[in-house]
Design a protein around this motif. Structure first.
Motif, PDB file in Angstrom:
ATOM      1  N   VAL A 147       8.487  -3.648  -3.560  1.00  0.00           N
ATOM      2  CA  VAL A 147       9.182  -2.481  -3.355  1.00  0.00           C
ATOM      3  C   VAL A 147      10.400  -2.546  -4.359  1.00  0.00           C
ATOM      4  CG1 VAL A 147       8.697  -2.344  -0.973  1.00  0.00           C
ATOM      5  CG2 VAL A 147      10.467  -3.708  -1.530  1.00  0.00           C
ATOM      6  N   HIS A 148      10.345  -3.211  -5.458  1.00  0.00           N
ATOM      7  CA  HIS A 148      11.554  -3.199  -6.230  1.00  0.00           C
ATOM      8  C   HIS A 148      10.762  -2.960  -7.825  1.00  0.00           C
ATOM      9  CE1 HIS A 148      13.384  -5.347  -3.246  1.00  0.00           C
ATOM     10  NE2 HIS A 148      12.692  -6.229  -3.054  1.00  0.00           N
ATOM     11  N   ASP A 149      11.660  -2.193  -8.631  1.00  0.00           N
ATOM     12  CA  ASP A 149      11.506  -1.917  -9.748  1.00  0.00           C
ATOM     13  C   ASP A 149      12.035  -2.970 -10.844  1.00  0.00           C
ATOM     14  OD1 ASP A 149      13.997  -1.218  -9.804  1.00  0.00           O
ATOM     15  OD2 ASP A 149      13.972   0.728 -10.051  1.00  0.00           O
ATOM     16  N   LEU A 150      11.835  -2.823 -11.959  1.00  0.00           N
ATOM     17  CA  LEU A 150      12.568  -3.839 -12.803  1.00  0.00           C
ATOM     18  C   LEU A 150      13.896  -4.141 -13.027  1.00  0.00           C
ATOM     19  CD1 LEU A 150      10.193  -3.581 -16.166  1.00  0.00           C
ATOM     20  CD2 LEU A 150      10.103  -5.112 -14.396  1.00  0.00           C
ATOM     21  N   SER A 151      14.614  -2.942 -12.704  1.00  0.00           N
ATOM     22  CA  SER A 151      16.096  -3.128 -12.588  1.00  0.00           C
ATOM     23  C   SER A 151      16.547  -3.947 -11.067  1.00  0.00           C
ATOM     24  CB  SER A 151      16.684  -1.805 -12.735  1.00  0.00           C
ATOM     25  OG  SER A 151      16.285  -1.135 -14.035  1.00  0.00           O
ATOM     26  N   GLU A 169      13.749  -7.876 -19.125  1.00  0.00           N
ATOM     27  CA  GLU A 169      13.603  -6.593 -18.488  1.00  0.00           C
ATOM     28  C   GLU A 169      13.295  -5.539 -19.770  1.00  0.00           C
ATOM     29  OE1 GLU A 169      15.458  -2.797 -16.318  1.00  0.00           O
ATOM     30  OE2 GLU A 169      16.771  -4.419 -16.771  1.00  0.00           O
ATOM     31  N   ARG A 170      14.027  -5.649 -20.915  1.00  0.00           N
ATOM     32  CA  ARG A 170      13.814  -4.977 -22.102  1.00  0.00           C
ATOM     33  C   ARG A 170      12.374  -5.225 -22.776  1.00  0.00           C
ATOM     34  NH1 ARG A 170      19.747  -5.364 -24.568  1.00  0.00           N
ATOM     35  NH2 ARG A 170      20.743  -3.641 -23.499  1.00  0.00           N
ATOM     36  N   LEU A 171      12.088  -6.394 -22.820  1.00  0.00           N
ATOM     37  CA  LEU A 171      10.561  -7.029 -23.268  1.00  0.00           C
ATOM     38  C   LEU A 171       9.435  -6.421 -22.459  1.00  0.00           C
ATOM     39  CD1 LEU A 171       8.805  -8.622 -25.221  1.00  0.00           C
ATOM     40  CD2 LEU A 171       9.300 -10.519 -23.834  1.00  0.00           C
ATOM     41  N   LEU A 172       9.688  -6.479 -21.197  1.00  0.00           N
ATOM     42  CA  LEU A 172       8.513  -5.994 -20.255  1.00  0.00           C
ATOM     43  C   LEU A 172       8.530  -4.497 -20.163  1.00  0.00           C
ATOM     44  CD1 LEU A 172       9.230  -8.144 -17.006  1.00  0.00           C
ATOM     45  CD2 LEU A 172       7.324  -8.180 -18.315  1.00  0.00           C
ATOM     46  N   THR A 173       9.490  -3.928 -20.472  1.00  0.00           N
ATOM     47  CA  THR A 173       9.724  -2.383 -20.298  1.00  0.00           C
ATOM     48  C   THR A 173       8.755  -1.769 -21.929  1.00  0.00           C
ATOM     49  OG1 THR A 173      11.579  -2.145 -19.158  1.00  0.00           O
ATOM     50  CG2 THR A 173      10.819  -0.150 -20.763  1.00  0.00           C
ATOM     51  N   ALA A 195       4.214   0.265 -24.557  1.00  0.00           N
ATOM     52  CA  ALA A 195       3.111   0.321 -25.710  1.00  0.00           C
ATOM     53  C   ALA A 195       1.840  -0.035 -25.337  1.00  0.00           C
ATOM     54  CB  ALA A 195       3.427  -1.092 -26.550  1.00  0.00           C
ATOM     55  N   ARG A 196       1.826  -0.146 -23.714  1.00  0.00           N
ATOM     56  CA  ARG A 196       0.215  -0.426 -23.037  1.00  0.00           C
ATOM     57  C   ARG A 196      -0.281  -1.399 -23.693  1.00  0.00           C
ATOM     58  NH1 ARG A 196      -1.076   3.856 -20.051  1.00  0.00           N
ATOM     59  NH2 ARG A 196      -3.178   3.525 -20.100  1.00  0.00           N
ATOM     60  N   SER A 226       6.400 -18.023  -7.556  1.00  0.00           N
ATOM     61  CA  SER A 226       7.481 -17.635  -8.682  1.00  0.00           C
ATOM     62  C   SER A 226       7.742 -16.277  -8.997  1.00  0.00           C
ATOM     63  CB  SER A 226       7.102 -18.242  -9.938  1.00  0.00           C
ATOM     64  OG  SER A 226       5.855 -17.855 -10.363  1.00  0.00           O
ATOM     65  N   GLY A 227       7.000 -15.344  -8.275  1.00  0.00           N
ATOM     66  CA  GLY A 227       6.909 -13.814  -8.465  1.00  0.00           C
ATOM     67  C   GLY A 227       5.907 -13.463  -9.540  1.00  0.00           C
ATOM     68  N   LYS A 228       4.759 -14.000  -9.962  1.00  0.00           N
ATOM     69  CA  LYS A 228       3.605 -13.486 -10.673  1.00  0.00           C
ATOM     70  C   LYS A 228       3.248 -12.209 -10.253  1.00  0.00           C
ATOM     71  CE  LYS A 228       1.083 -17.282 -10.465  1.00  0.00           C
ATOM     72  NZ  LYS A 228       1.941 -18.015  -9.679  1.00  0.00           N
ATOM     73  N   THR A 229       2.654 -12.018  -8.922  1.00  0.00           N
ATOM     74  CA  THR A 229       2.150 -10.710  -8.348  1.00  0.00           C
ATOM     75  C   THR A 229       3.062  -9.647  -8.306  1.00  0.00           C
ATOM     76  OG1 THR A 229       0.732 -12.498  -7.150  1.00  0.00           O
ATOM     77  CG2 THR A 229       0.953  -9.927  -6.489  1.00  0.00           C
ATOM     78  N   THR A 230       4.419 -10.076  -7.949  1.00  0.00           N
ATOM     79  CA  THR A 230       5.518  -8.985  -7.908  1.00  0.00           C
ATOM     80  C   THR A 230       5.650  -8.519  -9.320  1.00  0.00           C
ATOM     81  OG1 THR A 230       6.468 -10.212  -6.281  1.00  0.00           O
ATOM     82  CG2 THR A 230       7.645  -8.716  -7.352  1.00  0.00           C
ATOM     83  N   ILE A 231       5.798  -9.296 -10.370  1.00  0.00           N
ATOM     84  CA  ILE A 231       5.879  -8.643 -11.808  1.00  0.00           C
ATOM     85  C   ILE A 231       4.683  -7.787 -12.142  1.00  0.00           C
ATOM     86  CG2 ILE A 231       6.241  -9.317 -14.104  1.00  0.00           C
ATOM     87  CD1 ILE A 231       8.212 -11.672 -13.220  1.00  0.00           C
ATOM     88  N   GLY A 232       3.523  -8.521 -11.757  1.00  0.00           N
ATOM     89  CA  GLY A 232       2.143  -7.899 -12.240  1.00  0.00           C
ATOM     90  C   GLY A 232       1.990  -6.555 -11.643  1.00  0.00           C
ATOM     91  N   VAL A 233       2.448  -6.236 -10.596  1.00  0.00           N
ATOM     92  CA  VAL A 233       2.002  -5.127 -10.191  1.00  0.00           C
ATOM     93  C   VAL A 233       2.892  -3.983 -10.299  1.00  0.00           C
ATOM     94  CG1 VAL A 233       0.618  -6.089  -8.341  1.00  0.00           C
ATOM     95  CG2 VAL A 233       3.152  -5.563  -7.697  1.00  0.00           C
TER      96      VAL A 233
END
Length: 205
Positions: A160-164, A177-181, A186-187, A198-205
């Protein structure tokens, strides 16, 4: 509650060839006690059997806690829960290793997989959702598990959280955050690695 009563009812249900419902379980209990057991024994048997045949049994309350991320069983009297306060041992108990094994096998069957002596391990997703969200099942039987059946249930809740928001929570810094964005914009294909929880799934989705 006599343990042999539960065993007899279990055998009756297993050999009856009918769907295991609350009504069928109650009928089997009445047939086995033959009017010689107390109301408390009958109710106790029904409670134990319902836990064995419905949902995740005695683990259901742990899985329904919104803060639970993992439930681990390493023995009949070794049930662990991981969540907001870290990994802790809880007071949930199984009768014996056979009870743990039966639960693991029933959950594997619900996920469309087999778990037996010929296939002593399973990794699968349990069907359903709702308050329990998605649950990933890992189970191992002996002889791979040296001291009895081991069971792991991981609860994956919707992100339920965006990158910010994640940056604000301290998951990563502004540069990350800038790198992930940039990667997503760039797909580009990317790989997220890290230790458990550690949050892998949260970041991956």
């Amino acid at each position: 509650m006599p343990g042999d009563l539960v065993d007899r009812v279990r055998q009756r249900l297993a050999s009856g060839g009918v769907p295991i419902t609350s009504a069928a379980t109650a009928e089997a209990v009445r047939a086995e006690v033959g009017g010689v057991a107390s109301d408390m024994d009958v109710l106790g048997a029904l409670r134990v059997l319902k836990q064995e045949f419905v949902g995740a049994g005695v683990l259901d309350p742990l899985l329904r806690d919104p803060h639970t991320t993992d439930v681990l069983v390493t023995g009949p009297d070794q049930v662990w829960v991981d969540g907001r306060d870290g990994l802790r041992r809880c007071d949930v108990r199984f009768r014996d290793d056979d009870s743990v094994r039966r639960l693991a096998q029933r959950l594997a069957l619900a996920a469309g997989r087999r778990l037996d002596d010929a296939q002593p391990y399973v990794d699968a997703w349990l069907p359903g959702g709702g308050p329990m969200n998605r649950i990933r099942l890992h189970a191992v039987l002996t002889p791979i598990a040296a001291y009895g059946t081991c069971l792991s249930l991981r609860v994956l809740r919707p992100a339920v959280h965006d990158l910010s928001a994640l940056r604000g929570m301290g998951t990563f810094g502004l540069a990350d955050e800038r790198l992930l964005t940039a990667i997503v914009s760039a797909r580009l294909a990317f790989l997220v690695v890290g230790p458990t929880a550690s949050g892998k799934t949260t970041i991956g989705v």
